[in-house]
Design a protein around this motif. Structure first.
Motif, PDB file in Angstrom:
ATOM      1  N   UNK A  96     -42.353 -58.966 -27.533  1.00 38.27           N
ATOM      2  CA  UNK A  96     -41.259 -59.811 -27.034  1.00 38.27           C
ATOM      3  C   UNK A  96     -40.198 -60.002 -28.109  1.00 38.27           C
ATOM      4  N   UNK A  97     -40.669 -60.271 -29.362  1.00 44.01           N
ATOM      5  CA  UNK A  97     -39.730 -60.476 -30.458  1.00 44.01           C
ATOM      6  C   UNK A  97     -38.951 -59.201 -30.746  1.00 44.01           C
ATOM      7  N   UNK A  98     -39.641 -58.049 -30.720  1.00 45.34           N
ATOM      8  CA  UNK A  98     -38.958 -56.762 -30.959  1.00 45.34           C
ATOM      9  C   UNK A  98     -37.921 -56.485 -29.881  1.00 45.34           C
ATOM     10  N   UNK A  99     -38.292 -56.773 -28.619  1.00 41.57           N
ATOM     11  CA  UNK A  99     -37.352 -56.525 -27.521  1.00 41.57           C
ATOM     12  C   UNK A  99     -36.130 -57.443 -27.637  1.00 41.57           C
ATOM     13  N   UNK A 100     -36.352 -58.708 -28.051  1.00 42.69           N
ATOM     14  CA  UNK A 100     -35.234 -59.624 -28.217  1.00 42.69           C
ATOM     15  C   UNK A 100     -34.312 -59.176 -29.348  1.00 42.69           C
ATOM     16  N   UNK A 101     -34.918 -58.717 -30.444  1.00 37.28           N
ATOM     17  CA  UNK A 101     -34.118 -58.225 -31.571  1.00 37.28           C
ATOM     18  C   UNK A 101     -33.329 -56.993 -31.165  1.00 37.28           C
ATOM     19  N   UNK A 102     -33.976 -56.079 -30.414  1.00 34.38           N
ATOM     20  CA  UNK A 102     -33.287 -54.864 -29.957  1.00 34.38           C
ATOM     21  C   UNK A 102     -32.140 -55.225 -29.016  1.00 34.38           C
ATOM     22  N   UNK A 103     -32.397 -56.179 -28.109  1.00 32.28           N
ATOM     23  CA  UNK A 103     -31.361 -56.595 -27.171  1.00 32.28           C
ATOM     24  C   UNK A 103     -30.180 -57.221 -27.919  1.00 32.28           C
ATOM     25  N   UNK A 104     -30.496 -58.068 -28.890  1.00 29.85           N
ATOM     26  CA  UNK A 104     -29.437 -58.710 -29.672  1.00 29.85           C
ATOM     27  C   UNK A 104     -28.631 -57.669 -30.454  1.00 29.85           C
ATOM     28  N   UNK A 105     -29.360 -56.685 -30.989  1.00 35.50           N
ATOM     29  CA  UNK A 105     -28.673 -55.617 -31.745  1.00 35.50           C
ATOM     30  C   UNK A 105     -27.744 -54.825 -30.849  1.00 35.50           C
ATOM     31  N   UNK A 106     -28.191 -54.541 -29.618  1.00 38.43           N
ATOM     32  CA  UNK A 106     -27.343 -53.794 -28.677  1.00 38.43           C
ATOM     33  C   UNK A 106     -26.098 -54.600 -28.332  1.00 38.43           C
ATOM     34  N   UNK A 107     -26.256 -55.912 -28.134  1.00 38.69           N
ATOM     35  CA  UNK A 107     -25.103 -56.732 -27.807  1.00 38.69           C
ATOM     36  C   UNK A 107     -24.103 -56.766 -28.959  1.00 38.69           C
ATOM     37  N   UNK A 108     -24.659 -56.789 -30.180  1.00 37.72           N
ATOM     38  CA  UNK A 108     -23.772 -56.801 -31.345  1.00 37.72           C
ATOM     39  C   UNK A 108     -22.990 -55.499 -31.445  1.00 37.72           C
ATOM     40  N   UNK A 109     -23.678 -54.406 -31.164  1.00 36.32           N
ATOM     41  CA  UNK A 109     -22.996 -53.101 -31.211  1.00 36.32           C
ATOM     42  C   UNK A 109     -21.907 -53.037 -30.138  1.00 36.32           C
ATOM     43  N   UNK A 110     -22.199 -53.510 -28.952  1.00 31.41           N
ATOM     44  CA  UNK A 110     -21.211 -53.482 -27.865  1.00 31.41           C
ATOM     45  C   UNK A 110     -20.006 -54.348 -28.228  1.00 31.41           C
ATOM     46  N   UNK A 111     -20.251 -55.527 -28.782  1.00 29.91           N
ATOM     47  CA  UNK A 111     -19.175 -56.409 -29.151  1.00 29.91           C
ATOM     48  C   UNK A 111     -18.315 -55.772 -30.251  1.00 29.91           C
ATOM     49  N   UNK A 112     -18.966 -55.093 -31.184  1.00 27.60           N
ATOM     50  CA  UNK A 112     -18.235 -54.448 -32.267  1.00 27.60           C
ATOM     51  C   UNK A 112     -17.329 -53.343 -31.722  1.00 27.60           C
ATOM     52  N   UNK A 113     -17.847 -52.541 -30.772  1.00 20.90           N
ATOM     53  CA  UNK A 113     -17.025 -51.492 -30.172  1.00 20.90           C
ATOM     54  C   UNK A 113     -15.821 -52.099 -29.448  1.00 20.90           C
TER      55      UNK A 113
END
Length: 348
Positions: A331-348
């Motif tokens: 669960x923690x890994x999935x949350x971290x991955x999801x947060x990382x994806x959102x950060x990448x999308x926001x950066x783009x």
């Protein structure tokens, strides 16, 4: 409460072993009850016993107050070197004991006596063993059963001393289960002389509630019978051995591996796997208890049940914690991955 809090695996094994139909008659020991007899009658009993030439006589009886018939009894006690008398001690400090005053026995040598104190903290605690010898200000004195065994069979006594010295121990576990003893009433002594010749004869009360003690095989065992069991242990070398720690570790590891293997194969059952695993736990519990009982009955080996039973009981809980830990990590890994994806999308 005191009794229930004081429990060992060996108590269970001895109780199971004693409940079997198999009995063992110790032909080396004869018990003569003297319940309710006067001192003159006790003297007559001793004279009748010695008419049959016993190897050793153990008199498990105190005479706390003076009587008119004390002189002939005292002279008889003094004149027979293979007559072992009782002695009581009290603890003065750690590993040091004092001999309590005993009327009629005080003037006799302590080499002719043995300590009859039961090795228990509380009267409700089971008597499981005896202390080989006690240190007193005047020197070492032997336990009652040890003093009798030393005269009855010096070779067996030497083996016991060597065993204790090699192990660095001073306690001897008593082998209680299944032992039976020939009991001859005082009025039958003269006609039963052949059964007394060359035997260890234990003389004492067998129906006095004040001398009843708790043991692994019963709650009202007379003191003279407990001493007889202790002597049987020495003469027949019925000593207990502990299951080695390395063997216990291997057993625990094997049980854990088997349980995990079963658990892995049962994942496919869905909701039924928990029920099946409980059945597996019960079967494992039964297997451990059965193995421990067999080891005791056939080899006098004590398998401590506490560790394997706790492991079997808690291994499912441990697996549940492990599964929960893995789920939390995922669960923690999935949350971290999801947060990382959102950060990448926001950066783009």
């Amino acid at each position: 409460t005191e009794k229930n809090l004081d429990f060992r695996s060996s108590d269970f094994y001895q109780l199971v072993a004693d409940s079997r139909q198999e009995r063992r008659l110790d032909t080396n020991i004869v018990v003569v009850p003297i319940d309710g007899l006067s001192r003159q009658e006790v003297l007559t009993v001793l004279e009748d016993i010695y008419a049959s030439s016993p190897s050793v006589v153990g008199l498990d009886a105190f005479f706390p107050y003076p009587s008119d018939n004390d002189k002939p009894l005292y002279e008889f006690l003094q004149s027979h070197s293979n007559l072992i008398l009782p002695m009581a001690v009290e603890q003065l400090e750690e590993d040091m004991y004092g001999i309590l005053p005993m009327y009629l026995y005080d003037s006799l040598s302590t080499d002719r006596m043995g300590v009859v104190n039961m090795n228990v903290v509380h009267p409700y605690n089971p008597v499981r063993d005896f202390v080989m010898k006690y240190q007193t200000p005047s020197g070492e004195v032997y336990n009652f059963a040890a003093a009798i065994s030393r005269l009855a069979d010096p070779e067996a006594f030497e083996k016991l001393q060597k065993r204790l010295a090699d192990r660095g121990e001073c306690l001897v576990d008593i082998d209680f289960p299944s032992w039976e003893y020939t009991c001859i009433n005082p009025d039958e002594l003269l006609v039963s002389s052949q059964e007394l010749e060359g035997k260890v004869v234990m003389v004492g009360d067998i129906s006095n509630p004040q001398d009843f003690h708790v043991t692994p095989i019963g709650d009202n065992v007379p003191g003279v019978i407990i001493h007889a069991n202790a002597i049987s242990t020495v003469l027949n070398e019925g000593y207990h051995s502990k299951f080695p720690m390395w063997g216990l570790v291997i057993m625990v590891v094997v049980l854990c591996i088997l349980f995990i293997i079963f658990r892995t194969f049962l994942f496919s059952l869905g909701e039924a796997d928990n029920m099946v695993m409980r059945i597996v736990q019960i079967l494992m519990l039964f297997m451990v208890i059965w193995v421990g009982t067999r080891l005791y009955i056939h080899h006098n080996i004590i398998l401590e049940l506490s560790v394997p039973l706790v492991i079997i009981a808690l291994v499912q809980v441990a697996l549940d914690f492990w599964a929960g830990f893995l789920a939390a990590v995922r669960w923690a890994v999935s949350k971290v991955a999801s947060f990382s994806e959102r950060c990448k999308s926001r950066k783009k």
